[in-house]
Design a protein around this motif. Structure first.
Motif, PDB file in Angstrom:
ATOM      1  N   HIS A  28      -2.385  -7.383   1.564  1.00 19.68           N
ATOM      2  CA  HIS A  28      -3.658  -6.896   1.034  1.00 19.68           C
ATOM      3  C   HIS A  28      -4.100  -5.723   1.910  1.00 19.68           C
ATOM      4  N   LYS A  29      -4.705  -4.713   1.311  1.00 18.77           N
ATOM      5  CA  LYS A  29      -5.092  -3.503   2.057  1.00 18.77           C
ATOM      6  C   LYS A  29      -6.088  -3.795   3.174  1.00 18.77           C
ATOM      7  N   ASP A  30      -6.884  -4.868   3.045  1.00 21.27           N
ATOM      8  CA  ASP A  30      -7.892  -5.189   4.052  1.00 21.27           C
ATOM      9  C   ASP A  30      -7.371  -6.070   5.185  1.00 21.27           C
ATOM     10  N   LEU A  31      -6.108  -6.451   5.134  1.00 16.12           N
ATOM     11  CA  LEU A  31      -5.535  -7.245   6.225  1.00 16.12           C
ATOM     12  C   LEU A  31      -5.545  -6.387   7.478  1.00 16.12           C
ATOM     13  N   PRO A  32      -6.181  -6.860   8.557  1.00 15.33           N
ATOM     14  CA  PRO A  32      -6.329  -6.019   9.756  1.00 15.33           C
ATOM     15  C   PRO A  32      -5.076  -5.972  10.641  1.00 15.33           C
ATOM     16  N   ILE A  33      -3.930  -5.928  10.022  1.00 14.49           N
ATOM     17  CA  ILE A  33      -2.654  -5.826  10.742  1.00 14.49           C
ATOM     18  C   ILE A  33      -1.915  -4.635  10.169  1.00 14.49           C
ATOM     19  N   LYS A 106       7.190 -10.859  -9.695  1.00 17.42           N
ATOM     20  CA  LYS A 106       6.519  -9.851  -8.875  1.00 17.42           C
ATOM     21  C   LYS A 106       5.102  -9.570  -9.358  1.00 17.42           C
ATOM     22  N   LYS A 107       4.905  -9.496 -10.651  1.00 19.68           N
ATOM     23  CA  LYS A 107       3.575  -9.207 -11.199  1.00 19.68           C
ATOM     24  C   LYS A 107       2.563 -10.266 -10.764  1.00 19.68           C
ATOM     25  N   ILE A 108       2.938 -11.522 -10.859  1.00 27.46           N
ATOM     26  CA  ILE A 108       2.051 -12.622 -10.456  1.00 27.46           C
ATOM     27  C   ILE A 108       1.832 -12.594  -8.950  1.00 27.46           C
ATOM     28  N   MET A 109       2.891 -12.299  -8.199  1.00 31.89           N
ATOM     29  CA  MET A 109       2.770 -12.236  -6.740  1.00 31.89           C
ATOM     30  C   MET A 109       1.803 -11.133  -6.311  1.00 31.89           C
ATOM     31  N   LEU A 110       1.951  -9.949  -6.903  1.00 26.54           N
ATOM     32  CA  LEU A 110       1.068  -8.834  -6.546  1.00 26.54           C
ATOM     33  C   LEU A 110      -0.385  -9.158  -6.877  1.00 26.54           C
ATOM     34  N   LYS A 111      -0.610  -9.788  -8.002  1.00 28.13           N
ATOM     35  CA  LYS A 111      -1.969 -10.176  -8.384  1.00 28.13           C
ATOM     36  C   LYS A 111      -2.539 -11.194  -7.394  1.00 28.13           C
ATOM     37  N   PHE A 112      -1.712 -12.162  -6.981  1.00 28.75           N
ATOM     38  CA  PHE A 112      -2.141 -13.182  -6.022  1.00 28.75           C
ATOM     39  C   PHE A 112      -2.528 -12.539  -4.690  1.00 28.75           C
ATOM     40  N   ILE A 113      -1.673 -11.657  -4.179  1.00 28.45           N
ATOM     41  CA  ILE A 113      -1.948 -11.009  -2.893  1.00 28.45           C
ATOM     42  C   ILE A 113      -3.207 -10.146  -2.980  1.00 28.45           C
ATOM     43  N   SER A 114      -3.414  -9.510  -4.110  1.00 31.53           N
ATOM     44  CA  SER A 114      -4.604  -8.651  -4.251  1.00 31.53           C
ATOM     45  C   SER A 114      -5.898  -9.459  -4.190  1.00 31.53           C
ATOM     46  N   LYS A 115      -5.820 -10.763  -4.424  1.00 29.68           N
ATOM     47  CA  LYS A 115      -7.005 -11.623  -4.381  1.00 29.68           C
ATOM     48  C   LYS A 115      -7.098 -12.450  -3.099  1.00 29.68           C
ATOM     49  N   HIS A 116      -6.083 -12.373  -2.232  1.00 26.65           N
ATOM     50  CA  HIS A 116      -6.052 -13.168  -1.001  1.00 26.65           C
ATOM     51  C   HIS A 116      -5.744 -12.266   0.188  1.00 26.65           C
ATOM     52  N   PRO A 117      -6.775 -11.758   0.874  1.00 28.82           N
ATOM     53  CA  PRO A 117      -6.591 -10.785   1.953  1.00 28.82           C
ATOM     54  C   PRO A 117      -5.804 -11.290   3.170  1.00 28.82           C
ATOM     55  N   MET A 127       8.371   0.565  -5.198  1.00 27.72           N
ATOM     56  CA  MET A 127       7.398   0.849  -6.251  1.00 27.72           C
ATOM     57  C   MET A 127       6.115   1.396  -5.636  1.00 27.72           C
ATOM     58  N   VAL A 128       5.297   2.008  -6.471  1.00 30.13           N
ATOM     59  CA  VAL A 128       3.965   2.402  -6.048  1.00 30.13           C
ATOM     60  C   VAL A 128       3.119   1.134  -6.137  1.00 30.13           C
ATOM     61  N   LEU A 129       2.478   0.777  -5.036  1.00 36.92           N
ATOM     62  CA  LEU A 129       1.706  -0.462  -4.985  1.00 36.92           C
ATOM     63  C   LEU A 129       0.323  -0.278  -5.600  1.00 36.92           C
ATOM     64  N   PRO A 130      -0.212  -1.359  -6.165  1.00 34.94           N
ATOM     65  CA  PRO A 130      -1.606  -1.299  -6.630  1.00 34.94           C
ATOM     66  C   PRO A 130      -2.526  -0.940  -5.460  1.00 34.94           C
ATOM     67  N   SER A 131      -3.679  -0.380  -5.748  1.00 36.25           N
ATOM     68  CA  SER A 131      -4.586   0.112  -4.706  1.00 36.25           C
ATOM     69  C   SER A 131      -5.081  -0.985  -3.771  1.00 36.25           C
ATOM     70  N   GLU A 132      -5.037  -2.247  -4.184  1.00 34.97           N
ATOM     71  CA  GLU A 132      -5.505  -3.354  -3.335  1.00 34.97           C
ATOM     72  C   GLU A 132      -4.471  -3.760  -2.281  1.00 34.97           C
ATOM     73  N   LEU A 133      -3.263  -3.212  -2.363  1.00 37.80           N
ATOM     74  CA  LEU A 133      -2.174  -3.621  -1.471  1.00 37.80           C
ATOM     75  C   LEU A 133      -1.713  -2.471  -0.587  1.00 37.80           C
ATOM     76  N   LYS A 134      -1.024  -2.855   0.485  1.00 42.43           N
ATOM     77  CA  LYS A 134      -0.439  -1.840   1.365  1.00 42.43           C
ATOM     78  C   LYS A 134       0.953  -2.273   1.789  1.00 42.43           C
TER      79      LYS A 134
END
Length: 140
Positions: A28-33, A106-117, A127-134
């Protein structure tokens, strides 16, 4: 000349040409690592540790039998799926630990990670990642 550079970049990052043995560690993009070692990643997956950089993390994986999961176990854990299953059975008996949650695709995994920081995982295809991921790391 610019056209040749563009073609070279496209070829260099083409999913079809990338090694099947590379994994792209995502979070998740907000993960402080901003980084994690391969050893920390494997230890996190195997539940030998649950903190990296002072932050508690969860690992989510692909379902058993998928190409991604089989390749990950073989390449990075040096285990067959049967050996991985035995590892988790032993850990359940010894410490009550369960394997990381798994997702169907992968689609379900990306959605899950985007909701769990606090969650990290991997994908095999560039791939180009959704904006919620890094992207945390590319592991050869």
């Amino acid at each position: 000349m610019k056209l040749l550079k563009h073609i070279a970049l496209v070829l260099a990052f083409s999913p079809a040409l990338m090694s099947e043995e590379q994994i792209y560690l995502i979070a998740h993009k907000d993960l402080p690592i901003s980084q994690i070692s391969t050893t920390e990643l494997m230890s996190l997956f195997l539940k030998k540790i649950d903190h990296v950089g002072g932050k508690k993390l969860n690992f989510v994986q692909y379902r058993t039998g998928s190409r991604a999961r089989t390749g990950f176990a073989r390449t990075y854990l040096n285990m067959t799926m049967d050996e991985e299953s035995l590892y988790w059975r032993k850990l359940l008996v010894q410490r009550g630990a369960r394997p990381p949650k798994s997702k169907k695709n992968k689609k379900i995994m990306l959605k899950f990670i985007s909701k769990h920081p606090d969650t990290i995982s991997y994908i095999l295809d560039f791939m180009v990642l959704p904006s919620e991921l890094k992207l945390l790391k590319v592991i050869p």
